[in-house]
Structure formats: C-alpha cells, structure tokens
Design an enzyme around this catalytic site. Structure first.
Site, PDB file in Angstrom:
ATOM      1  N   GLU A 125      -9.295   3.450   3.197  1.00  0.00           N
ATOM      2  CA  GLU A 125      -8.993   3.435   1.759  1.00  0.00           C
ATOM      3  C   GLU A 125      -7.932   2.418   1.369  1.00  0.00           C
ATOM      4  O   GLU A 125      -7.895   1.944   0.232  1.00  0.00           O
ATOM      5  CB  GLU A 125      -8.553   4.836   1.305  1.00  0.00           C
ATOM      6  CG  GLU A 125      -7.086   5.196   1.513  1.00  0.00           C
ATOM      7  CD  GLU A 125      -6.638   5.224   2.967  1.00  0.00           C
ATOM      8  OE1 GLU A 125      -5.473   4.890   3.228  1.00  0.00           O
ATOM      9  OE2 GLU A 125      -7.465   5.554   3.848  1.00  0.00           O
TER      10      GLU A 125
ATOM     11  N   LYS B 253       0.840  -1.200   0.000  1.00  0.00           N
ATOM     12  CA  LYS B 253       0.000   0.000   0.000  1.00  0.00           C
ATOM     13  C   LYS B 253       0.878   1.254   0.000  1.00  0.00           C
ATOM     14  O   LYS B 253       1.764   1.412   0.842  1.00  0.00           O
ATOM     15  CB  LYS B 253      -0.889   0.003   1.246  1.00  0.00           C
ATOM     16  CG  LYS B 253      -1.647   1.317   1.500  1.00  0.00           C
ATOM     17  CD  LYS B 253      -2.295   1.312   2.873  1.00  0.00           C
ATOM     18  CE  LYS B 253      -2.876   2.677   3.220  1.00  0.00           C
ATOM     19  NZ  LYS B 253      -3.407   2.738   4.608  1.00  0.00           N
TER      20      LYS B 253
ATOM     21  N   ASP C  78       1.941   6.783   5.241  1.00  0.00           N
ATOM     22  CA  ASP C  78       0.943   5.809   4.783  1.00  0.00           C
ATOM     23  C   ASP C  78       1.367   5.134   3.478  1.00  0.00           C
ATOM     24  O   ASP C  78       0.659   4.279   2.959  1.00  0.00           O
ATOM     25  CB  ASP C  78      -0.424   6.493   4.612  1.00  0.00           C
ATOM     26  CG  ASP C  78      -1.583   5.560   4.924  1.00  0.00           C
ATOM     27  OD1 ASP C  78      -1.358   4.531   5.583  1.00  0.00           O
ATOM     28  OD2 ASP C  78      -2.710   5.850   4.495  1.00  0.00           O
TER      29      ASP C  78
ATOM     30  N   ARG D  81      -7.443  -0.713   2.182  1.00  0.00           N
ATOM     31  CA  ARG D  81      -7.961  -2.030   1.807  1.00  0.00           C
ATOM     32  C   ARG D  81      -8.600  -2.015   0.423  1.00  0.00           C
ATOM     33  O   ARG D  81      -8.641  -3.034  -0.260  1.00  0.00           O
ATOM     34  CB  ARG D  81      -8.964  -2.508   2.869  1.00  0.00           C
ATOM     35  CG  ARG D  81     -10.226  -1.676   2.980  1.00  0.00           C
ATOM     36  CD  ARG D  81     -10.910  -1.817   4.326  1.00  0.00           C
ATOM     37  NE  ARG D  81     -10.145  -1.167   5.374  1.00  0.00           N
ATOM     38  CZ  ARG D  81     -10.501  -1.169   6.657  1.00  0.00           C
ATOM     39  NH1 ARG D  81     -11.608  -1.778   7.045  1.00  0.00           N
ATOM     40  NH2 ARG D  81      -9.749  -0.564   7.559  1.00  0.00           N
TER      41      ARG D  81
ATOM     42  N   ASP E 240      -2.467  10.694   3.301  1.00  0.00           N
ATOM     43  CA  ASP E 240      -3.827  10.264   3.634  1.00  0.00           C
ATOM     44  C   ASP E 240      -4.502  11.261   4.562  1.00  0.00           C
ATOM     45  O   ASP E 240      -4.246  11.286   5.765  1.00  0.00           O
ATOM     46  CB  ASP E 240      -3.798   8.882   4.284  1.00  0.00           C
ATOM     47  CG  ASP E 240      -5.197   8.365   4.596  1.00  0.00           C
ATOM     48  OD1 ASP E 240      -6.162   8.871   3.992  1.00  0.00           O
ATOM     49  OD2 ASP E 240      -5.317   7.456   5.427  1.00  0.00           O
TER      50      ASP E 240
ATOM     51  N   ASP F 173     -11.815   6.932   4.931  1.00  0.00           N
ATOM     52  CA  ASP F 173     -10.500   6.787   5.552  1.00  0.00           C
ATOM     53  C   ASP F 173     -10.076   5.316   5.643  1.00  0.00           C
ATOM     54  O   ASP F 173      -8.970   5.025   6.051  1.00  0.00           O
ATOM     55  CB  ASP F 173     -10.503   7.417   6.948  1.00  0.00           C
ATOM     56  CG  ASP F 173      -9.106   7.606   7.513  1.00  0.00           C
ATOM     57  OD1 ASP F 173      -8.156   7.689   6.710  1.00  0.00           O
ATOM     58  OD2 ASP F 173      -8.962   7.663   8.749  1.00  0.00           O
TER      59      ASP F 173
ATOM     60  N   LYS G  45      -9.568  13.080   8.675  1.00  0.00           N
ATOM     61  CA  LYS G  45      -8.893  12.757   9.927  1.00  0.00           C
ATOM     62  C   LYS G  45      -8.795  13.994  10.820  1.00  0.00           C
ATOM     63  O   LYS G  45      -8.825  15.124  10.320  1.00  0.00           O
ATOM     64  CB  LYS G  45      -7.465  12.274   9.643  1.00  0.00           C
ATOM     65  CG  LYS G  45      -7.343  10.922   8.976  1.00  0.00           C
ATOM     66  CD  LYS G  45      -5.878  10.596   8.718  1.00  0.00           C
ATOM     67  CE  LYS G  45      -5.713   9.253   8.051  1.00  0.00           C
ATOM     68  NZ  LYS G  45      -6.032   8.128   8.939  1.00  0.00           N
TER      69      LYS G  45
END
Length: 489
Positions: free
Chosen positions: A338, A254, A277, A340, A259, A336, A266
């Site tokens: 995202e 990933k 991230d 997966r 993010d 959030d 967030k």
C-alpha cells in the site's frame, strides 16, 4: 539538556570530567589544557583501559573535578565520522546512570579530529543517547544532565553547537511521533501535530481531507485509507525562506499510522511493529521542524500522505483497479503493498503542484530491503546521478548509511499489468525493493528524484547494530542525512 561551552583553561569545577583516550596511548587527549596537575596520576589507569573503542573507566581525581571518566576511541586509523558521536553517547548514558546534574567533555586537539566535527558529534551523541520514550509511563525515570563542552571558544564553535542542538531535537521529535501507538496516532493526529508545528515555526500547513482527496483525484490515498474509520489525510508543510522564484525541494514521506496489510492480512507475529510504518512521514515532519528552526535560506515542501490500512467492508481489494493522481491506473494484487500507492499520489501531486528542482521520498516500503541490506543500511534508488551523489556525500558525513540499487527498463517491465497501466507488485519475490521503486518512478515525469527505503533502519530490530544514540524504538533515520544535504546545497 542545557549545553554550554567553556574555554579549557578557564573551566569551572564539574561533577564529572570526561576525556578521550586513543588505543595504546598514554595520555588523555586535551587534558593538559584543563588540568595539568592530574596527568601523572592517570598513567596507570590509561594503561589499564588501553583506549579500547567504547570502553569507559572511572578514576579518582584530585583536580577540579570530583570524578573523572576516560573513554576509549580505539585506533586513530579506524576513526569514522561516527566515532566520537558513539563514544560521547556512552559517556552521557553513564552520567545519567550516576544521576549527575551535569558533566564536561574535553574536545580532542585538532591534530586528532577537526574541532567543529568533534563538537557536532559530541552534541548529537549526548542528546540522542539520553532519549527515552516515557509518554505512557506512570513514573518518569529519565534524568537529563547538562553538558559543558571544553574547547577554545569561537563563533564557528558556538554556531555548530546551536546547529547540532537543533538537528538533534529534530531527530528526537521524529522519534517521539514515530513511537506513538496506533490507538493514539491516527492520520488526524499527524495532521494536528503538523498544524501545531507550523504555527510554532512559521510554516504554512495545509491538510487535504477525504472528501477533497476524492474530489481532486487522489485515488491511491483514498483507496488505501477507505477501510478504516480513521480517514486519510494529505499533510503539506511549506518552508519558504529562499527567493520567491526559486524552485523548492519536495520531501515526501509515507505515513501509514498502522498497517495490518488490509485484506491481504499480515501474520500476527510482530504486527505491533507496524506502528512504525509511519516513520517516513515522521522523518519529513522532523526535517521540516529543524529546517524552520535553522532558518535555512531555501524553499522546502514536505508532503505526508497518511492513512491507516485496515481490513473491513469498505477496504480496497486484490483485483481492484484504481486510478492514481497521475491519471495512470494500477491493478491491485496485494493490499499490503500500500505504501507505493499512497506515495505515488503524493509524488505526482508534488511534481505537478510545485515544479520542484528535486524530490526525495522516505518510506518503510519493503521487507525485501531488509533481506537485501539488513537493518543498518537503507536502500536508495534514483533517476538522477548528481542528486544521488550529493546524498551519498551526506551519508558519509552523517554515517546514516545508504546503498544504491539499480532501476532500469527491465525492472519497469516487471510491474506492467495485463489489465491496467501497472500492477502494485512485481513478479514473485524477485527484486521486491526495486519493483516497488519502479511503481514510484511511474508517478514522476522528469524531476530529479531519490527514493530511500528505510524499512530496515527506521526502528531497532533484531539485527540492528547496538548504538547508544539508537535506544529501542524509532531511530529517526534520515533526519540528519537530509539536513546535511540541505545545508550543503
């Protein structure tokens, strides 16, 4: 850092001779092979420092060296595969503090630790502990002294030094790109880094851009990335040194270059850390670099879905239903969650395109993993016991710690949606790490698969254990772990 090996008996004068001492011992391990003349003069210094783990002491010397350093290893019964790596890191940092051009470390005798293992830990500990991210500093301050390892020369020792040097470079390369700020590291940046790396290391590199992602049905990657002006990319690196008919191992990482959480924004506190991230993708790139330089005789494919998750008029929304690469649909309840979604596309693509014998993914996926395991142990979830066991064995050898979590049908049921095939979050806050993995499990048909959640270990956080080879910032977690696994297949 230049690394060379010298036979202890023939060692030349060094700026700092470094030796290890066990707790409650009266001698420096292996020193008698280097300079027997100074042993008697060290007894009081050894007694004073006591060999306590991680403690280092300087003493004057009249032998071949202008200064000497004693480094405590603690009790022999408390040794781990990280003991010498940890202490060697402290030695290297002291050499840098003293602004030395070079220093030498005596390898302990085989009665204390296997020399091949000791050499590997010394190289890794010294190289990784001298890392500093100074790309954006006007004045560069890092001094990298050279290292001489005092041990009986052999082909195996020389090979291990070269291998450990390459692996350490893979970790440092991973840290370098993971530490890049979001204004200077977009999905396009990672794609360009991968292209340059592939040319230098003779790997095949393919980049799938937004229009082609849309055309080929990567609905998850497109949805998450559509809120940013920085378009999403799917990066593919291929190392082909195995037999032509051998199925590859696919690594998926990933890489959310920043993010914000998207529409499900967030909190502002610590949002700056969301530059990390992308660490899963950086780990895969670092592994691919090392694999190619080690010339491992296997086939490896690295797949990195990279996006920037931003709020805006084009952003995907809570309530959206998107169609993933697998053909399954996902109801979006939280933008959030995202990681997966983009990983799901990449996993399905990797299985369909390459028919691999195994898939391993890395992701800073869930804050729930930090709640469950803290900031020093990664979570691992799998559909295959044999693959999991092999990675656990590598974890013991490298001391990059992992802990297995379960995944059964009850968890799979927690992400079922009333309006789509699944939803992108589970029920409340329960089992957040596992329900995220359950979403990923839906992307894979029957290939052996391991998911490694590195949210707590990918960068140094408040509760991260202080280790000299993990200075502040990205840790490069997973590079040594998986390279060990790949070398032992």
């Amino acid at each position: 850092m230049k690394i060379r090996v010298e036979n202890p008996k023939n060692s030349k004068k060094t700026m700092m001779l470094c030796g290890f001492v066990l707790e409650d011992s009266d001698k420096v391990l292996g020193l008698e092979k280097v300079d027997a003349k100074i042993i008697s003069s060290l007894k009081q210094s050894i007694k004073d420092m006591g060999g306590m783990f991680g403690k280092i002491v300087f003493i004057p010397s009249e032998g071949k060296t202008s200064r000497m350093l004693l480094a405590g290893l603690g009790k022999k019964e408390n040794f781990t595969n990280d003991t010498i790596r940890f202490v060697s890191g402290k030695i290297a940092q002291k050499a840098r503090e003293l602004k030395l051009r070079e220093f030498s470390i005596i390898v302990p005798p085989s009665s204390i630790v296997e020399p091949i293992s000791a050499v590997s830990q010394i190289v890794e500990g010294c190289k990784m502990s001298l890392y500093k991210f100074e790309k954006y500093k006007s004045k560069k301050e890092n001094i990298i002294p050279d290292l001489t390892i005092l041990v009986s020369k052999s082909e195996k020792i020389s090979k291990m030094i070269k291998t450990s040097d390459i692996i350490s470079d893979g970790v440092l390369f991973t840290k370098d790109i993971a530490n890049l700020p979001p204004n200077d590291c977009t999905p396009t940046t990672l794609a360009n880094v991968s292209k340059i790396l592939s040319k230098k290391n003779r790997m095949k590199c393919s980049i799938i851009s937004k229009k082609e992602l849309e055309k080929k049905g990567f609905g998850g990657i497109v949805a998450v990335g559509q809120g940013s002006k920085n378009e999403p990319k799917l990066i593919i690196l291929e190392h082909r040194m195995g037999s032509r008919n051998e199925k590859p191992i696919v690594l998926v990482g990933k890489a959310v270059t920043f993010d914000t959480g998207g529409i499900s924004l967030k909190p502002g506190e610590k949002m700056d850390e969301m530059k990390f991230d992308k660490c899963g993708g950086c780990t895969v790139i670092g592994i691919m670099k090392a694999v190619s330089e080690l010339k491992l005789p296997i086939n490896i494919v690295g797949i990195i879905p990279s996006v920037e998750n931003m709020p805006g008029g084009e952003s995907y929304r809570p309530g959206d239903i998107i169609k993933l690469y697998s053909g399954k649909t996902a109801e979006i309840l939280n933008t959030d969650a995202e990681g997966r979604i983009i990983l799901s596309d990449a996993l399905s693509f990797g299985e369909k395109q390459y028919s691999p014998k195994a898939i391993i993914d890395f992701a800073t996926l869930t804050g729930a993993c930090i709640i469950a395991l803290g900031t020093n142990v990664a979570g691992i979830i799998s559909n295959d016991e044999k693959l999991t066991q092999k990675i656990k064995e590598s974890s013991k050898r490298t001391t990059e710690e992992i802990w297995e979590l379960p995944l059964n049908n009850d968890y799979m049921d927690m992400i079922k949606s009333d309006v789509a095939d699944m939803k992108n979050v589970g029920i409340g806050r329960a089992a957040g790490t596992i329900t995220a993995a359950a979403f990923l499990r839906n992307a894979i048909k029957d290939t052996p698969w391991v998911h490694i959640d590195i949210a707590g270990v990918a960068w140094t956080q408040v509760a991260t254990k202080d280790k000299p080879y993990n200075p502040k910032g990205a840790t490069g977690f997973g590079v040594r772990l998986i390279l060990d696994y790949l070398q032992n297949i």
